[in-house]
Design a protein around this motif. Structure first.
Motif, PDB file in Angstrom:
ATOM      1  N   LEU A  80      37.723  55.430  44.117  1.00  0.00           N
ATOM      2  CA  LEU A  80      38.659  55.642  43.021  1.00  0.00           C
ATOM      3  C   LEU A  80      39.434  54.342  42.826  1.00  0.00           C
ATOM      4  O   LEU A  80      39.757  53.661  43.799  1.00  0.00           O
ATOM      5  CB  LEU A  80      39.632  56.778  43.339  1.00  0.00           C
ATOM      6  N   TYR A  81      39.725  54.001  41.579  1.00  0.00           N
ATOM      7  CA  TYR A  81      40.469  52.764  41.363  1.00  0.00           C
ATOM      8  C   TYR A  81      41.471  52.930  40.231  1.00  0.00           C
ATOM      9  O   TYR A  81      41.353  53.825  39.375  1.00  0.00           O
ATOM     10  CB  TYR A  81      39.520  51.604  41.054  1.00  0.00           C
ATOM     11  N   GLY A  82      42.443  52.057  40.215  1.00  0.00           N
ATOM     12  CA  GLY A  82      43.405  51.983  39.125  1.00  0.00           C
ATOM     13  C   GLY A  82      43.893  50.553  38.995  1.00  0.00           C
ATOM     14  O   GLY A  82      43.908  49.800  39.971  1.00  0.00           O
ATOM     15  N   GLN A  83      44.262  50.171  37.795  1.00  0.00           N
ATOM     16  CA  GLN A  83      44.784  48.821  37.603  1.00  0.00           C
ATOM     17  C   GLN A  83      45.730  48.791  36.412  1.00  0.00           C
ATOM     18  O   GLN A  83      45.637  49.598  35.479  1.00  0.00           O
ATOM     19  CB  GLN A  83      43.657  47.814  37.390  1.00  0.00           C
ATOM     20  N   SER A 116      41.651  49.910  44.894  1.00  0.00           N
ATOM     21  CA  SER A 116      40.534  50.847  44.977  1.00  0.00           C
ATOM     22  C   SER A 116      40.595  51.560  46.319  1.00  0.00           C
ATOM     23  O   SER A 116      40.883  50.945  47.352  1.00  0.00           O
ATOM     24  CB  SER A 116      39.201  50.116  44.812  1.00  0.00           C
ATOM     25  N   TRP A 117      40.327  52.865  46.288  1.00  0.00           N
ATOM     26  CA  TRP A 117      40.417  53.723  47.473  1.00  0.00           C
ATOM     27  C   TRP A 117      39.075  54.390  47.679  1.00  0.00           C
ATOM     28  O   TRP A 117      38.557  55.058  46.793  1.00  0.00           O
ATOM     29  CB  TRP A 117      41.512  54.764  47.285  1.00  0.00           C
ATOM     30  N   GLU A 132      40.030  50.218  56.059  1.00  0.00           N
ATOM     31  CA  GLU A 132      38.621  50.334  55.708  1.00  0.00           C
ATOM     32  C   GLU A 132      38.439  50.983  54.343  1.00  0.00           C
ATOM     33  O   GLU A 132      37.426  50.778  53.677  1.00  0.00           O
ATOM     34  CB  GLU A 132      37.878  51.147  56.768  1.00  0.00           C
ATOM     35  N   ARG A 133      39.432  51.759  53.923  1.00  0.00           N
ATOM     36  CA  ARG A 133      39.304  52.490  52.665  1.00  0.00           C
ATOM     37  C   ARG A 133      40.075  51.868  51.511  1.00  0.00           C
ATOM     38  O   ARG A 133      39.695  52.036  50.351  1.00  0.00           O
ATOM     39  CB  ARG A 133      39.789  53.940  52.846  1.00  0.00           C
ATOM     40  N   LEU A 134      41.139  51.159  51.784  1.00  0.00           N
ATOM     41  CA  LEU A 134      42.041  50.699  50.729  1.00  0.00           C
ATOM     42  C   LEU A 134      41.924  49.195  50.523  1.00  0.00           C
ATOM     43  O   LEU A 134      42.102  48.408  51.457  1.00  0.00           O
ATOM     44  CB  LEU A 134      43.489  51.053  51.077  1.00  0.00           C
ATOM     45  N   LEU A 135      41.626  48.794  49.274  1.00  0.00           N
ATOM     46  CA  LEU A 135      41.606  47.392  48.873  1.00  0.00           C
ATOM     47  C   LEU A 135      42.664  47.179  47.802  1.00  0.00           C
ATOM     48  O   LEU A 135      42.676  47.886  46.778  1.00  0.00           O
ATOM     49  CB  LEU A 135      40.231  46.997  48.324  1.00  0.00           C
ATOM     50  N   LEU A 136      43.535  46.223  48.027  1.00  0.00           N
ATOM     51  CA  LEU A 136      44.570  45.869  47.065  1.00  0.00           C
ATOM     52  C   LEU A 136      44.226  44.521  46.450  1.00  0.00           C
ATOM     53  O   LEU A 136      43.874  43.586  47.168  1.00  0.00           O
ATOM     54  CB  LEU A 136      45.939  45.799  47.739  1.00  0.00           C
ATOM     55  N   TYR A 152      45.902  29.610  38.069  1.00  0.00           N
ATOM     56  CA  TYR A 152      45.650  31.013  38.381  1.00  0.00           C
ATOM     57  C   TYR A 152      45.639  31.235  39.895  1.00  0.00           C
ATOM     58  O   TYR A 152      45.320  30.345  40.684  1.00  0.00           O
ATOM     59  CB  TYR A 152      44.335  31.491  37.766  1.00  0.00           C
ATOM     60  N   LEU A 153      46.014  32.450  40.272  1.00  0.00           N
ATOM     61  CA  LEU A 153      45.998  32.910  41.654  1.00  0.00           C
ATOM     62  C   LEU A 153      45.358  34.289  41.676  1.00  0.00           C
ATOM     63  O   LEU A 153      45.605  35.118  40.789  1.00  0.00           O
ATOM     64  CB  LEU A 153      47.410  33.009  42.232  1.00  0.00           C
ATOM     65  N   GLU A 154      44.557  34.545  42.691  1.00  0.00           N
ATOM     66  CA  GLU A 154      43.981  35.875  42.867  1.00  0.00           C
ATOM     67  C   GLU A 154      43.933  36.175  44.355  1.00  0.00           C
ATOM     68  O   GLU A 154      43.575  35.312  45.164  1.00  0.00           O
ATOM     69  CB  GLU A 154      42.575  35.942  42.268  1.00  0.00           C
ATOM     70  N   ASP A 155      44.299  37.417  44.711  1.00  0.00           N
ATOM     71  CA  ASP A 155      44.343  37.809  46.110  1.00  0.00           C
ATOM     72  C   ASP A 155      43.734  39.193  46.271  1.00  0.00           C
ATOM     73  O   ASP A 155      43.983  40.098  45.453  1.00  0.00           O
ATOM     74  CB  ASP A 155      45.783  37.814  46.627  1.00  0.00           C
TER      75      ASP A 155
END
Length: 690
Positions: free
Chosen positions: A469-472, A460-461, A419-423, A410-413
């Motif tokens: 806010l998030y989406g996946q 997540s934003w 400051e607002r956006l996490l990928l 497995y890999l996770e990044d």
């Protein structure tokens, strides 16, 4: 398999010669509110192994602290878990502990973990962990969102996170007495060992005469762990656990004219000498090495063993003409399971990026002994009967054994683009090789290979520092039956595949005095077992199911001393394509054990040394089979607790359950009998901490 024993010996040696763990975690004390809230500002270890907070995690996740569980008086893990959003209890004596979530049910679709480790499911049964003593938090991740824990089960993952050893000494004691001669006791202690080590011990035992005839139950466990700093940047963690359970030997109450019968509520139609027993052992050692300022490498070696015994009369049907209860299925079973697993992992952290990569390997021996074809029959009066003895005409014989080896990568990044956006992105590949031997005859030997690939991509934003806010998009897979129990009829089947779209919002208000989350999701699951349209006697893969829904949870300080925790889940699940016996289509039907609506409410009030709480639990109507012709009625139960701080470190608490004495069914055991929930009862506990 002999290959297990050297690994088991290595773990035992590690546990005997030293102990250690990851660097001891930082504890934040938040006074009276420690046991409340959604914990959005804390990392969720089940959702990610990168230390991402629940607020930032692009997935539907929830945590329950030990303090919250204790304040509500929940005595079993499943009592606590089913107060979280959208998870309902579907447990039976055959499945052990089982849940329904997001339209999917059972231990193949909802994974149960302890500290991130999963004992692979054999014959659909999971029994550990059962009670919350010794755990810091119970975490839930909904949907096929995990690429670091298992193959990405479709419905949810439940993870019991252990209390860790600390060098600061502390001791806690628990005593309880309640209805039906219930008694329980708990002990926990942690402290320093020498200059570089720490230990923790948690022990727990309980018994009850139960709320039905011959409803006795017993359980106990001891959890031990140690940590040690072996060298600068090198730490070792080790644990050694043992648990025994003898649950109620109760397989349900027969329906009368298709309905729950109040006058049979206290009856137990099992044999007088019935057996139901689970024994679980676990040993684990984990070595962490801080190779460089941004790089940590760890290796975790674990050995787990489960032994389960059943000897019961399991099926009951009421005969209205004779006014008698017909008993059948004199069933004896035994599971012997040993699992040795190793996880090698590397974690890299920079200013804006976190990355983790891991390899897992395991070897599992599973032996299934039974008394098939489970003949035997008897008839007793509905009340005032002699339960008799378990007298089966069929001997208990070893039936089959499987040797299973697994490998997973497995890999996770996680990349903070601003400051607002996490990928976030992750991928996992699982490979299972199963070798089965028929122990009753020379025929029936085969081997099979199953492959699973899981992917998660999300973002997540932050609209504001406390609002995300998030989406996946995520994928996962479930076996069509327990992997360890593959047989000739299903050894050619592949794992099912599931795809999920999810979006949601998470928010903290007024400095954490209010928190709420909302999520929308849609899951499509393919390759479920159906009938061949051209040959109804032949099972094939090709069925599909869609589940979509909405979930809302909130925790709010209403006024000084008042707090409300509430959640509601709406699930619209149906089969898109499914043929069952006789090529009868179930398209458009709801899967079994899936309520459309479930919800929880808990209201807490604090005044000086007093704390009172009351909670409602609602579970909507469920069908007992995919045919949707028979239902488990909806139910609402009312619970309460009253706590008094006798001293700063002594808490006296009265727990009240099912205050309205509601007659309700938790699950079904066939079409003629339902497993009833407990009647009204109370327990008084004293919890001492030092």
């Amino acid at each position: 398999m002999n290959r297990l024993h050297p690994l088991a010996a290595a773990i035992a040696l590690l546990c005997a010669t030293g102990a250690g763990a990851q660097d001891l975690p930082t504890v934040t004390i938040q006074g009276a509110m420690l046991d409340e809230g959604l914990a959005l500002d804390r990392p969720h270890t089940t959702g990610s192994r990168l230390g991402i907070s629940t607020l930032d995690l692009p997935a539907s996740a929830e945590s329950l602290s030990a303090a919250t569980i204790a304040a509500r008086g929940d005595l079993q893990v499943r009592d606590a878990v089913t107060r979280t959003t959208g998870l309902t209890d579907s447990s039976t004596p055959g499945s052990g502990i089982s849940y329904s979530a997001r339209g999917f049910n059972g231990n193949s679709s909802i994974a149960l973990l302890e500290n991130g480790q999963r004992l692979l499911v054999g014959s659909g049964t999971a029994t550990y962990p059962a009670d919350p003593w010794g755990y810091e938090t119970i975490e839930v991740l909904r949907g096929p969102g995990s690429v670091v824990h298992g193959s990405g089960t479709t419905g949810a993952i439940v993870n019991a996170v252990r209390k860790m050893p600390r060098r600061e000494s502390s001791v806690e004691l628990l005593g309880g007495v309640g209805s039906s001669s219930s008694l329980r006791a708990g002990f926990g202690a942690t402290g320093a060992l020498g200059e570089q080590s720490a230990f923790r011990v948690d022990a727990y035992a309980g018994r009850s005469d139960g709320f039905i005839d011959r409803g006795e139950s017993r359980h106990g466990k001891i959890l031990t762990s140690m940590t040690s700093t072996l060298a600068p940047g090198v730490t070792l963690y080790a644990q050694l656990d043992h648990a025994e359970q003898e649950p109620r030997r109760y397989f349900g109450t027969p329906l009368v004219n298709g309905r729950l019968a109040g006058h049979l509520r206290d009856q137990n139609y099992n044999a007088g000498d019935a057996v139901l027993r689970y024994v679980d052992d676990k040993a684990m050692a984990r070595l962490n090495w801080q190779v460089a300022p941004g790089l940590v490498v760890s290796n975790e070696l674990a050995y787990m063993k489960a032994r389960r015994d059943w000897r019961n009369i399991e099926s009951y049907a009421y005969d209205p003409v004779a006014d008698m209860v017909d008993r059948s299925d004199y069933l004896a079973l035994r599971h012997n399971q040993e699992q040795t697993a190793n996880r090698l992992e590397a974690r890299w952290t920079s200013a804006a990026n976190q990355f983790i990569a891991g390899w897992e390997a395991s070897a599992i021996d599973f032996k299934h002994t039974n008394s098939s074809p489970y003949r035997g029959a008897s008839t007793v009066r509905p009340t005032g009967f002699d339960p008799g003895l378990f007298d089966s005409p069929d001997p208990l014989r070893p039936n089959f054994a499987t040797d299973t080896t697994t490998h997973a990568f497995y890999l996770e990044d996680a990349y903070r683009a601003s400051e607002r956006l996490l990928l976030m992105a992750g991928v996992r590949h699982d490979r299972y090789k199963v070798d089965r031997r028929n122990l009753l005859a020379d025929s029936g030997h085969f081997d099979a290979t199953l492959i699973s690939n899981a992917v998660r991509v999300g973002a997540s934003w932050k609209l504001a520092p406390d609002t995300s806010l998030y989406g996946q998009v995520s994928t996962g897979s479930d076996p069509v039956t327990s992997i360890l129990s593959l047989n000739l009829a299903n050894n050619k089947f592949k794992l099912t595949s599931a795809r999920q779209l999810e979006a949601g919002v998470k928010q903290m208000l007024a400095g954490g005095r209010a928190e709420w989350t909302a999520a929308l999701y849609r899951i499509k699951k393919d390759d479920i077992i159906t009938r061949d349209p051209n040959n109804p006697a032949l099972s094939v893969q090709g069925g599909s199911q869609t589940s979509q829904g909405a979930e809302v949870s909130a925790s709010v300080n209403l006024a000084a001393g008042w707090r409300m925790d509430a959640n509601v889940a709406y699930t619209d699940a149906e089969f898109d394509e499914l043929l069952e016996a006789g090529n009868v289509s179930r398209a458009g039907n709801r899967p079994a054990n899936v309520p459309k609506v479930s919800s929880n409410l808990w209201l807490t009030h604090r005044a000086g040394d007093w704390r009172t709480g009351a909670g409602l639990r609602y579970v909507g109507k469920r069908f007992i089979s995919n045919a949707n012709t028979q239902t488990l009625p909806a139910y609402t139960t009312l619970d309460a607790s009253i706590g008094w701080a006798l001293r700063r470190n002594v808490q006296l608490q009265l727990n009240l359950r099912n205050l309205t004495d509601k007659l309700y069914a938790i699950s079904s055991y066939g079409s003629s009998q339902y497993l009833l929930g407990d009647e009204r009862h109370a327990e008084l506990t004293v919890h001492w901490r030092y």
